[in-house]
Design a protein around this motif. Sequence first.
Motif, mmCIF file in Angstrom:
data_model
loop_
_atom_site.group_PDB
_atom_site.id
_atom_site.type_symbol
_atom_site.label_atom_id
_atom_site.label_comp_id
_atom_site.label_asym_id
_atom_site.label_seq_id
_atom_site.Cartn_x
_atom_site.Cartn_y
_atom_site.Cartn_z
ATOM 1 N N TYR A 44 -3.341 -3.583 -0.997
ATOM 2 C CA TYR A 44 -2.433 -2.632 -1.638
ATOM 3 C C TYR A 44 -1.995 -1.533 -0.680
ATOM 4 O O TYR A 44 -2.708 -1.175 0.252
ATOM 5 C CB TYR A 44 -3.110 -2.016 -2.874
ATOM 6 N N HIS A 45 -0.825 -1.000 -0.966
ATOM 7 C CA HIS A 45 -0.356 0.225 -0.324
ATOM 8 C C HIS A 45 -0.688 1.378 -1.259
ATOM 9 O O HIS A 45 -1.016 1.164 -2.430
ATOM 10 C CB HIS A 45 1.150 0.166 -0.064
ATOM 11 N N TRP A 46 -0.564 2.572 -0.738
ATOM 12 C CA TRP A 46 -0.967 3.753 -1.498
ATOM 13 C C TRP A 46 0.161 4.777 -1.538
ATOM 14 O O TRP A 46 0.831 5.013 -0.536
ATOM 15 C CB TRP A 46 -2.212 4.376 -0.864
ATOM 16 N N HIS A 84 -2.738 0.356 3.779
ATOM 17 C CA HIS A 84 -4.180 0.390 3.507
ATOM 18 C C HIS A 84 -4.923 1.041 4.677
ATOM 19 O O HIS A 84 -5.828 1.856 4.465
ATOM 20 C CB HIS A 84 -4.707 -1.020 3.240
ATOM 21 N N ALA A 85 -4.544 0.704 5.898
ATOM 22 C CA ALA A 85 -5.214 1.265 7.080
ATOM 23 C C ALA A 85 -5.028 2.781 7.150
ATOM 24 O O ALA A 85 -5.975 3.513 7.479
ATOM 25 C CB ALA A 85 -4.697 0.607 8.353
ATOM 26 N N ILE A 145 -1.773 12.927 -7.383
ATOM 27 C CA ILE A 145 -1.706 11.598 -7.969
ATOM 28 C C ILE A 145 -1.837 10.616 -6.817
ATOM 29 O O ILE A 145 -1.092 10.697 -5.842
ATOM 30 C CB ILE A 145 -0.373 11.392 -8.711
ATOM 31 N N ILE A 146 -2.790 9.717 -6.946
ATOM 32 C CA ILE A 146 -3.070 8.729 -5.904
ATOM 33 C C ILE A 146 -3.000 7.357 -6.563
ATOM 34 O O ILE A 146 -3.745 7.095 -7.515
ATOM 35 C CB ILE A 146 -4.472 8.949 -5.288
ATOM 36 N N SER A 147 -2.109 6.500 -6.070
ATOM 37 C CA SER A 147 -1.901 5.201 -6.714
ATOM 38 C C SER A 147 -1.954 4.056 -5.724
ATOM 39 O O SER A 147 -1.350 4.126 -4.654
ATOM 40 C CB SER A 147 -0.530 5.169 -7.392
ATOM 41 N N SER A 150 1.538 0.953 -10.355
ATOM 42 C CA SER A 150 0.134 1.169 -10.008
ATOM 43 C C SER A 150 -0.775 0.144 -10.657
ATOM 44 O O SER A 150 -0.598 -0.204 -11.817
ATOM 45 C CB SER A 150 -0.333 2.549 -10.483
ATOM 46 N N ILE A 151 -1.771 -0.286 -9.896
ATOM 47 C CA ILE A 151 -2.848 -1.062 -10.502
ATOM 48 C C ILE A 151 -4.060 -0.152 -10.714
ATOM 49 O O ILE A 151 -4.879 -0.391 -11.584
ATOM 50 C CB ILE A 151 -3.217 -2.317 -9.672
#
Length: 154
Positions: A31-33, A59-60, A76-78, A112-113
């Motif tokens: 996933y990306h964030w 992700h890195a 907010i972090i998704s 978002s997951i």
Amino acid sequence: MNWIIRSTKTVKYHTNLKEILKPIWENLGDYHWIITDIDFMSDTELPINFNADYFFLTHAEFERIFQSNAQIIWGIISAVPQDSAIDFGKVSTLSAENICVWECNEFQIHQSIVEITAFDSGYTIVKFKDQKLSEKFKDYFQNQALDLQAFNDK
């Protein structure tokens, strides 16, 4: 699949992503964030700052935040799938103070997951769309992760 952590013995402070994401981190590599409406403290340089309204991280890049001892005060972090079409104009206007963060199954970033809301260093709200991730989270935090709906009903 909506949890709130208010006080805990497991988490040193709200919102330490290394501790919050510990039980599910291994499942989030694809996933990306997105991070928006951020206020934080850190003693190391991170790929986020106060000069932008939001950050879209691989992700890195996000792992640098995960590995740090940064305290997220607001934000907010998704986690979103890598191929998500994101409306960054909308993302830049999102707020951790929006009333919908307290509503079950309401994601400010619809792709978002996992969506984490840091609320004034006192509450961490974690919402899941994936039942298995939610169960791993709850199993790890046990009674420290309160059901968001039950919390709201009090």
